[in-house]
Design a protein around this motif. Structure first.
Motif, PDB file in Angstrom:
ATOM      1  N   LEU A 407       0.818  -1.213   0.000  1.00 48.89           N
ATOM      2  CA  LEU A 407       0.000   0.000   0.000  1.00 48.89           C
ATOM      3  C   LEU A 407       0.852   1.263   0.000  1.00 48.89           C
ATOM      4  N   LEU A 408       2.101   1.142   0.437  1.00 47.07           N
ATOM      5  CA  LEU A 408       3.003   2.296   0.423  1.00 47.07           C
ATOM      6  C   LEU A 408       3.700   2.484  -0.918  1.00 47.07           C
ATOM      7  N   LYS A 409       3.568   1.516  -1.787  1.00 49.26           N
ATOM      8  CA  LYS A 409       4.279   1.580  -3.074  1.00 49.26           C
ATOM      9  C   LYS A 409       3.903   2.859  -3.825  1.00 49.26           C
ATOM     10  N   GLY A 410       4.911   3.555  -4.274  1.00 47.78           N
ATOM     11  CA  GLY A 410       4.688   4.796  -5.004  1.00 47.78           C
ATOM     12  C   GLY A 410       4.708   6.030  -4.130  1.00 47.78           C
ATOM     13  N   PHE A 411       4.807   5.841  -2.813  1.00 50.78           N
ATOM     14  CA  PHE A 411       4.837   6.971  -1.881  1.00 50.78           C
ATOM     15  C   PHE A 411       6.138   6.940  -1.077  1.00 50.78           C
ATOM     16  N   THR A 412       6.624   8.111  -0.725  1.00 45.72           N
ATOM     17  CA  THR A 412       7.679   8.208   0.281  1.00 45.72           C
ATOM     18  C   THR A 412       7.023   8.111   1.645  1.00 45.72           C
ATOM     19  N   ASP A 413       7.474   7.180   2.462  1.00 46.75           N
ATOM     20  CA  ASP A 413       6.833   6.963   3.759  1.00 46.75           C
ATOM     21  C   ASP A 413       7.031   8.190   4.654  1.00 46.75           C
ATOM     22  N   PRO A 414       5.947   8.873   5.058  1.00 45.37           N
ATOM     23  CA  PRO A 414       6.104  10.078   5.885  1.00 45.37           C
ATOM     24  C   PRO A 414       6.222   9.780   7.374  1.00 45.37           C
ATOM     25  N   ALA A 415       6.077   8.530   7.785  1.00 43.48           N
ATOM     26  CA  ALA A 415       6.194   8.204   9.202  1.00 43.48           C
ATOM     27  C   ALA A 415       7.622   8.452   9.688  1.00 43.48           C
ATOM     28  N   ALA A 416       7.755   8.650  11.002  1.00 44.86           N
ATOM     29  CA  ALA A 416       9.075   8.931  11.571  1.00 44.86           C
ATOM     30  C   ALA A 416      10.010   7.746  11.482  1.00 44.86           C
ATOM     31  N   GLY A 417       9.469   6.540  11.301  1.00 46.39           N
ATOM     32  CA  GLY A 417      10.281   5.347  11.204  1.00 46.39           C
ATOM     33  C   GLY A 417       9.410   4.141  10.930  1.00 46.39           C
ATOM     34  N   PRO A 418      10.006   2.976  10.752  1.00 46.11           N
ATOM     35  CA  PRO A 418       9.264   1.784  10.317  1.00 46.11           C
ATOM     36  C   PRO A 418       8.341   1.182  11.376  1.00 46.11           C
ATOM     37  N   THR A 419       8.404   1.658  12.617  1.00 43.39           N
ATOM     38  CA  THR A 419       7.472   1.155  13.635  1.00 43.39           C
ATOM     39  C   THR A 419       6.482   2.225  14.088  1.00 43.39           C
ATOM     40  N   SER A 420       6.479   3.354  13.430  1.00 44.09           N
ATOM     41  CA  SER A 420       5.521   4.416  13.754  1.00 44.09           C
ATOM     42  C   SER A 420       4.258   4.251  12.918  1.00 44.09           C
ATOM     43  N   PRO A 421       3.072   4.437  13.520  1.00 40.35           N
ATOM     44  CA  PRO A 421       1.817   4.178  12.799  1.00 40.35           C
ATOM     45  C   PRO A 421       1.469   5.278  11.805  1.00 40.35           C
ATOM     46  N   HIS A 422       0.665   4.882  10.815  1.00 41.32           N
ATOM     47  CA  HIS A 422       0.129   5.841   9.845  1.00 41.32           C
ATOM     48  C   HIS A 422      -1.275   6.302  10.213  1.00 41.32           C
ATOM     49  N   TYR A 423      -2.042   5.456  10.894  1.00 40.55           N
ATOM     50  CA  TYR A 423      -3.407   5.858  11.242  1.00 40.55           C
ATOM     51  C   TYR A 423      -3.834   5.210  12.553  1.00 40.55           C
ATOM     52  N   THR A 449     -11.392   6.903  12.508  1.00 39.23           N
ATOM     53  CA  THR A 449     -10.003   6.740  12.083  1.00 39.23           C
ATOM     54  C   THR A 449      -9.363   8.117  11.967  1.00 39.23           C
ATOM     55  N   ALA A 450      -8.104   8.199  12.370  1.00 38.14           N
ATOM     56  CA  ALA A 450      -7.365   9.459  12.306  1.00 38.14           C
ATOM     57  C   ALA A 450      -6.079   9.237  11.530  1.00 38.14           C
ATOM     58  N   LEU A 451      -5.789  10.145  10.619  1.00 32.70           N
ATOM     59  CA  LEU A 451      -4.546  10.100   9.845  1.00 32.70           C
ATOM     60  C   LEU A 451      -3.436  10.714  10.687  1.00 32.70           C
ATOM     61  N   LEU A 452      -2.441   9.920  11.052  1.00 34.98           N
ATOM     62  CA  LEU A 452      -1.407  10.358  11.989  1.00 34.98           C
ATOM     63  C   LEU A 452      -0.171  10.935  11.329  1.00 34.98           C
ATOM     64  N   THR A 453       0.006  10.678  10.036  1.00 35.04           N
ATOM     65  CA  THR A 453       1.203  11.148   9.331  1.00 35.04           C
ATOM     66  C   THR A 453       0.811  11.972   8.107  1.00 35.04           C
ATOM     67  N   PRO A 454       0.054  13.045   8.302  1.00 37.62           N
ATOM     68  CA  PRO A 454      -0.392  13.819   7.138  1.00 37.62           C
ATOM     69  C   PRO A 454       0.772  14.455   6.403  1.00 37.62           C
ATOM     70  N   THR A 455       0.683  14.446   5.094  1.00 42.57           N
ATOM     71  CA  THR A 455       1.675  15.157   4.282  1.00 42.57           C
ATOM     72  C   THR A 455       1.146  16.511   3.825  1.00 42.57           C
ATOM     73  N   SER A 456      -0.129  16.779   4.058  1.00 45.26           N
ATOM     74  CA  SER A 456      -0.695  18.097   3.797  1.00 45.26           C
ATOM     75  C   SER A 456      -0.116  19.098   4.790  1.00 45.26           C
ATOM     76  N   ARG A 457       0.078  20.313   4.353  1.00 41.88           N
ATOM     77  CA  ARG A 457       0.570  21.383   5.216  1.00 41.88           C
ATOM     78  C   ARG A 457      -0.337  22.594   5.077  1.00 41.88           C
ATOM     79  N   GLY A 458      -0.700  23.179   6.210  1.00 42.75           N
ATOM     80  CA  GLY A 458      -1.586  24.321   6.218  1.00 42.75           C
ATOM     81  C   GLY A 458      -0.919  25.548   6.806  1.00 42.75           C
ATOM     82  N   SER A 459      -1.755  26.478   7.300  1.00 44.14           N
ATOM     83  CA  SER A 459      -1.198  27.748   7.782  1.00 44.14           C
ATOM     84  C   SER A 459      -2.150  28.422   8.760  1.00 44.14           C
TER      85      SER A 459
END
Length: 601
Positions: A407-423, A449-459
């Protein structure tokens, strides 16, 4: 009527008197002096930690300015289950609204922020965690400061956390790992009380489906957030535990600590220069009730002003003070005193998506929550004995998961590391959708469900020089392919969870748009129902001390780049949002910040 609205309407049916606190000033005229060693802006999670730790030295004077009201004797604030009634559209809330969100079909929604003693620790849903060691190690890497690494930060658990037994006295074996925790700190943390109909179903699913393993301790202390387990909450003996009821309460008798409520800071004033840096040690504030501003409403810090106004309030105050991006300040004719283009940028938040299932029988809380008499009786029971469901958090279990490599194929993993959750998955035995009003009939089970590693950035950006005009808040929810992909996959996951054998006699079907089966339909469901867990971070981000203000807002010691006498201590300084509920990280951040401030004095 929404359940939260019904709860708000009924809290006056009971009388509650909280623990007595020392006198808190309510009028500027009550200030005995105008100069203190430290002036702290904001009495929230972080601000009250700093106030407590700095006044441990009786020679250090501290003034805390809080725009909101007292939390004392406020039933919605103190009763754990009433958390959803504290915000929005109440006297305890800043009552913000986000700008239209393109990623959410151009919807707007309320953006809760606590406006009272304790800040959002008095208004949140009390879930307490620390994130993964990868979260903290990433902060250390970005800031080039190993003091932020987990190996150093974990020492603060002992002074911060106080695990207390659940007030119902149940056996907590396998619900928490005692050896990981502290029993001697300031903030009380406990496990859920009272059984809910869905408890055995949630736990049984963890043994039926390998995709959802059981997690014996959901704090993250041992770097294990993945899996499903029992929620740890800041509550004790049927009461919310906040930074006010803990850190402030234990320091309130100190004569060197002054706290003033109803004092809304409107700007910081330049006080010359120190070592070639523009100094900001004067604070101008207003009477928040009358919106009165006079030259007399100013105080000065001998050593530092500490901004702890949160990820919305802190950038707003900086911008009003002339610290920010010229492109933001020039249209308002605010002189740029420090060119800091990242102020208010890089905003991150956890999108929250309610997913509703219909259930059989009357085992959910929906019928009770629709019944004014039943809710009133439950609140009265809580007020007299601190028992019943009002004495518990709104949830008993939660869980965390990652996308697999496919499911991560094609994306750069935004999690802090391989044991950090995405949601995240949050289980509630009633209708819990802040966007849609509960139907007049029916019984429901909610898996949010909550998205824990958003790549969106706001202001966060001011659009007026009037400090009483709320800034433009743009979390920019679900604006990237990764974010909509991941939240859609989270919906597929919880639908698999709800199809486990454990639920065969309880869940009868999906409700509304959750019935969608294609990716496009589930993405549309997410855009229609998503709002926020109100976890904003990163609007005054930390970078390495050697880097210029163009790279970030604060140095690794949380001092503002280009400024003297000014430091920021709140979640706005984190360069990335933690992969958990962030009140624990806010407390830990403040504990280390207190040490940094003492060391620099």
């Amino acid at each position: 009527m929404k359940a939260a609205s019904l709860l708000s309407a009924l809290v006056t049916s009971a009388v509650f008197f909280g623990p007595a606190l020392a006198i808190t000033l309510t009028e500027p005229s009550q200030l005995s002096g105008k100069t203190y060693d430290y002036v702290i802006v904001g009495a929230g999670n972080a601000g009250l930690v700093i106030a407590n730790r700095l006044t441990e030295n009786p020679a250090t004077t501290v003034l805390v300015l809080e725009a909101g009201i007292s939390d004392q004797n406020q039933i919605p604030v103190m009763a754990p289950f009433l958390g959803p009634s504290v915000t929005p559209d109440t006297p305890y809330d800043w009552n913000y609204t986000v700008v239209a969100q393109p990623g959410l079909d151009n919807r707007t929604y309320p953006y809760p922020r606590g406006r009272l003693l304790g800040g959002s620790s008095s208004a949140n849903y009390m879930i307490h965690q620390y994130g993964t060691n990868e979260d903290w190690n990433r902060v250390a890497a970005v800031s080039s400061d190993q003091g932020w690494s987990w190996n150093n930060m974990k020492q603060y658990i002992k002074r911060h956390e106080k695990i207390v037994p659940p007030s119902d006295g149940h056996n907590t074996t396998d619900q928490l790992i005692p050896s990981l925790h502290s029993f001697t700190g300031e903030l009380q943390i406990s496990l859920p009380i009272g059984n809910q109909t869905t408890d055995p179903f949630v736990i049984a699913t963890t043994s039926q489906l390998k995709e959802f393993p059981y997690n014996e301790d959901t704090s993250g202390i041992n770097n294990n957030l993945l899996g499903i387990g029992w929620a740890q909450s800041s509550m004790d003996d049927g009461l919310r535990a906040s930074s006010s009821s803990s850190y402030l309460a234990s320091a309130n008798s100190r004569p060197n600590l002054t706290v003033m409520i109803n004092a809304m800071v409107i700007k910081l004033l330049s006080t010359g220069s120190t070592n070639g840096l523009k100094a900001f040690r004067n604070v101008q504030f207003a009477d928040a009730r009358t919106k009165t501003v006079t030259p007399a409403f100013q105080v000065q810090a001998r050593k530092e002003v500490i901004l702890s106004a949160g990820s919305v309030g802190t950038p707003q105050i900086l911008q009003l003070s002339g610290i920010g991006a010229p492109a933001d300040l020039a249209p308002l004719h605010i002189p740029v005193l420090i060119n800091s283009p990242q102020v208010g940028r890089n905003m991150q938040d956890h999108p929250l998506l309610p997913n509703i299932f219909t259930v059989s029988g009357n085992g959910s809380l929906d019928d009770t929550l629709r019944n004014a008499s039943a809710v009133g009786a439950a609140i009265s029971q809580w007020a007299s004995s601190k028992t019943g469901f009002i004495a518990n958090n709104v949830i008993n279990q939660l869980g965390f998961a990652r996308l697999n490599s496919t499911l991560l194929k094609g994306f750069t993993d935004p999690a802090a590391g391989p044991t950090s959750p995405h949601y995240e998955m949050i289980f509630a035995n009633f209708w819990l959708d802040p966007v849609v009003t509960v139907p007049a009939t029916g019984n429901f089970f909610t898996i949010l469900t909550a998205l824990l590693t958003p790549t969106s950035r706001g202001s966060v950006k001011i659009h007026s020089t009037n400090p009483f005009v709320a800034p433009l808040i743009d979390p920019n929810m679900l604006a990237t392919d990764f974010d909509i992909h991941t939240i859609t996959e989270s919906v597929k996951a919880i639908k698999r969870f709800a199809a486990a054998p454990a639920w065969s006699n309880y869940i009868t079907g999906a409700f509304g748009t959750l019935n969608g089966t294609t990716d496009a339909q589930l993405a549309a469901h997410a855009r229609l129902h998503t709002s926020t867990v109100f976890h904003p971070t990163s609007t005054a981000s930390m970078t390495a001390t050697s880097k210029s203000p163009s790279s970030g807002v604060v140095n690794s010691d949380l001092t503002v780049k280009g400024a003297a006498g000014l430091r920021i201590v709140d979640l706005s300084v984190l360069p990335f949002i933690p992969s958990c509920h962030p009140q624990g990280p806010a407390y830990m951040l403040a504990e280390r910040a207190a040490d940094l401030i003492k060391a620099s004095a």
